[in-house]
Design a protein around this motif. Structure first.
Motif, PDB file in Angstrom:
ATOM      1  N   VAL A  51       0.851  -1.186   0.000  1.00  0.00           N
ATOM      2  CA  VAL A  51       0.000   0.000   0.000  1.00  0.00           C
ATOM      3  C   VAL A  51       0.884   1.231   0.000  1.00  0.00           C
ATOM      4  O   VAL A  51       1.996   1.205   0.539  1.00  0.00           O
ATOM      5  N   GLN A  52       0.415   2.309  -0.595  1.00  0.00           N
ATOM      6  CA  GLN A  52       1.175   3.557  -0.597  1.00  0.00           C
ATOM      7  C   GLN A  52       1.010   4.279   0.730  1.00  0.00           C
ATOM      8  O   GLN A  52      -0.005   4.137   1.422  1.00  0.00           O
ATOM      9  N   ALA A  53       2.004   5.069   1.066  1.00  0.00           N
ATOM     10  CA  ALA A  53       1.927   5.884   2.275  1.00  0.00           C
ATOM     11  C   ALA A  53       0.679   6.747   2.239  1.00  0.00           C
ATOM     12  O   ALA A  53       0.321   7.311   1.204  1.00  0.00           O
ATOM     13  N   VAL A  57       4.574  -0.676   3.137  1.00  0.00           N
ATOM     14  CA  VAL A  57       4.085   0.663   2.847  1.00  0.00           C
ATOM     15  C   VAL A  57       5.159   1.413   2.064  1.00  0.00           C
ATOM     16  O   VAL A  57       6.250   1.661   2.586  1.00  0.00           O
ATOM     17  N   LEU A  89      -1.286   5.084   6.731  1.00  0.00           N
ATOM     18  CA  LEU A  89      -0.103   4.241   6.864  1.00  0.00           C
ATOM     19  C   LEU A  89       1.167   4.993   6.492  1.00  0.00           C
ATOM     20  O   LEU A  89       1.169   5.852   5.594  1.00  0.00           O
ATOM     21  N   LYS A  90       2.232   4.655   7.188  1.00  0.00           N
ATOM     22  CA  LYS A  90       3.534   5.264   6.979  1.00  0.00           C
ATOM     23  C   LYS A  90       4.542   4.181   6.585  1.00  0.00           C
ATOM     24  O   LYS A  90       4.365   3.012   6.941  1.00  0.00           O
ATOM     25  N   ASP A 146       5.533   1.690   9.114  1.00  0.00           N
ATOM     26  CA  ASP A 146       4.591   0.630   9.506  1.00  0.00           C
ATOM     27  C   ASP A 146       4.880  -0.675   8.775  1.00  0.00           C
ATOM     28  O   ASP A 146       4.241  -1.692   9.054  1.00  0.00           O
ATOM     29  N   THR A 147       5.813  -0.650   7.833  1.00  0.00           N
ATOM     30  CA  THR A 147       6.185  -1.862   7.118  1.00  0.00           C
ATOM     31  C   THR A 147       6.698  -2.914   8.094  1.00  0.00           C
ATOM     32  O   THR A 147       7.609  -2.653   8.878  1.00  0.00           O
TER      33      THR A 147
END
Length: 120
Positions: free
Chosen positions: A12-14, A118, A88-89, A92-93
């Motif tokens: 997912v993108q930031a 992310v 999400l940042k 958070d990966t």
């Protein structure tokens, strides 16, 4: 005894959102507290708490670094636990793990994890 199984991870993108799900088999699911934990790449010795929820869903706890962005919930009728992740940042990966235990402070049963990546 319960066996958690996580799913719903992905790329997912930031700034985006993702919802993780955890299916916990076992006839006594509703008696267990549940939690989400994560382990970042390169930090195999550090599994950090994300959020926990008590057996009824009336009590939740969030780590400071996800508070206001993540929401934990459960559906005892379906033996499911969820983690809604918003804003999400890249930090958070991680591999996200679902766990079950007698209390929110004591998890005894762990899933295999699902990966969340992310991108910035």
């Amino acid at each position: 005894q319960v066996q958690p199984v996580e799913f719903g991870g992905g790329l997912v993108q930031a700034g985006g959102s993702l919802r993780l799900s955890c299916a916990a088999s076992g006839p006594t699911f509703s008696s267990y507290a549940m939690g989400w934990f994560r382990q970042a790449p390169g930090k195999e010795q550090e599994r950090e708490l994300v959020a926990t929820i008590n057996w009824s869903g009336s009590s939740t706890y969030y780590a400071d670094y996800v508070k206001g962005r993540f929401t934990i919930s459960r559906d005892n009728a379906k033996s499911m636990v969820y983690l809604q992740m918003n804003s999400l940042k890249p930090e958070d990966t991680a591999a996200y793990y679902c766990a079950a235990g007698a209390t929110q402070n004591h998890m005894a049963y762990w899933g295999e994890g699902t990966l969340v990546y992310v991108s910035s």
